[in-house]
Design a protein around this motif. Structure first.
Motif, mmCIF file in Angstrom:
data_model
loop_
_atom_site.group_PDB
_atom_site.id
_atom_site.type_symbol
_atom_site.label_atom_id
_atom_site.label_comp_id
_atom_site.label_asym_id
_atom_site.label_seq_id
_atom_site.Cartn_x
_atom_site.Cartn_y
_atom_site.Cartn_z
ATOM 1 N N ASP A 64 0.812 -1.220 0.000
ATOM 2 C CA ASP A 64 0.000 0.000 0.000
ATOM 3 C C ASP A 64 0.846 1.271 0.000
ATOM 4 N N THR A 65 2.167 1.152 0.097
ATOM 5 C CA THR A 65 3.028 2.337 0.064
ATOM 6 C C THR A 65 3.987 2.326 -1.110
ATOM 7 N N SER A 66 3.997 1.250 -1.901
ATOM 8 C CA SER A 66 4.915 1.152 -3.027
ATOM 9 C C SER A 66 4.160 1.330 -4.342
ATOM 10 N N HIS A 67 4.918 1.560 -5.415
ATOM 11 C CA HIS A 67 4.320 1.697 -6.742
ATOM 12 C C HIS A 67 3.898 0.333 -7.282
ATOM 13 N N ASN A 68 2.930 0.363 -8.174
ATOM 14 C CA ASN A 68 2.537 -0.816 -8.939
ATOM 15 C C ASN A 68 1.988 -0.326 -10.273
ATOM 16 N N ARG A 123 7.603 -5.717 -11.448
ATOM 17 C CA ARG A 123 6.784 -5.666 -10.225
ATOM 18 C C ARG A 123 7.674 -5.611 -8.983
ATOM 19 N N ASP A 124 8.707 -6.456 -8.965
ATOM 20 C CA ASP A 124 9.601 -6.502 -7.807
ATOM 21 C C ASP A 124 10.321 -5.181 -7.596
ATOM 22 N N VAL A 125 10.799 -4.570 -8.663
ATOM 23 C CA VAL A 125 11.511 -3.290 -8.542
ATOM 24 C C VAL A 125 10.546 -2.192 -8.093
ATOM 25 N N LEU A 126 9.340 -2.159 -8.647
ATOM 26 C CA LEU A 126 8.374 -1.139 -8.249
ATOM 27 C C LEU A 126 8.011 -1.250 -6.772
ATOM 28 N N ARG A 127 8.050 -2.450 -6.233
ATOM 29 C CA ARG A 127 7.737 -2.652 -4.807
ATOM 30 C C ARG A 127 8.806 -2.072 -3.882
ATOM 31 N N THR A 128 9.930 -1.658 -4.441
ATOM 32 C CA THR A 128 10.995 -1.058 -3.625
ATOM 33 C C THR A 128 10.991 0.470 -3.712
ATOM 34 N N ASP A 133 7.652 8.849 -4.528
ATOM 35 C CA ASP A 133 8.862 9.113 -5.307
ATOM 36 C C ASP A 133 8.623 8.940 -6.802
ATOM 37 N N ALA A 134 9.367 9.720 -7.581
ATOM 38 C CA ALA A 134 9.319 9.591 -9.036
ATOM 39 C C ALA A 134 9.943 8.256 -9.447
ATOM 40 N N VAL A 135 9.520 7.751 -10.597
ATOM 41 C CA VAL A 135 10.045 6.497 -11.134
ATOM 42 C C VAL A 135 10.753 6.818 -12.447
#
Length: 152
Positions: A64-68, A123-128, A133-135
């Motif tokens: 709930d706090t990471s990007h997806n 998916r794994d990288v976005l979860r970090t 924050d910008a991606v």
């Protein structure tokens, strides 16, 4: 592209990856993988074993706090293969992806400098990455390699 890299004695020292050329700047992008890196994967392929991905060491944030894909407005091609590439199928209007002008058929190559081999890795990288924050992405659009920043 994709050929063997050998030393003066004819010993295999690596394999070339795919070549890409940015038509705007004329810059060529290529990479080579050292033979030592390939040995385990080649052994797994010959033995019929499934290779495991290396641990990235990056801690995942709570979902709930990471990007997806949803928070960024990305709709990727259906993830039906073990290594489905991260191709954009569509972009949600008004999303960070839409504002950054991502388009269908863009291929996501890197996120924050980390190579994206497939949708699972993405998916794994976005979860970090924290949602605030910008991606930073590197994409391939046709034969162009482009930097794109998605801002939440």
């Amino acid at each position: 592209a994709g050929g063997a890299v050998i030393n003066a004695e004819g010993q295999l020292i690596g394999m070339l990856g795919k070549e890409l050329r940015d038509v705007g700047t004329g810059v060529w992008l290529n990479y080579a993988l050292p033979a030592d890196t390939l040995r385990q994967a080649i052994g797994d392929i010959i033995a019929g074993r499934k290779s495991s991905l290396a641990d990235t060491g990056a801690a995942e944030l709570p979902r709930d706090t990471s990007h997806n894909f949803e928070t960024l407005g990305l709709i990727l091609i259906p993830d039906v293969l073990e290594k489905t590439p991260a191709y954009v199928d569509d972009v949600r209007l008004g999303s960070a992806a839409s504002k950054a002008e991502l388009r269908p058929d863009d291929l996501l190559l890197m996120v924050r400098g980390k190579r994206i081999a497939d949708q699972v890795t993405l998916r794994d990288v976005l979860r970090t990455i924290d949602r605030r924050d910008a991606v930073e992405l590197t994409i391939q659009r046709g034969s162009d390699i482009l930097p794109i920043t998605l801002r939440p």
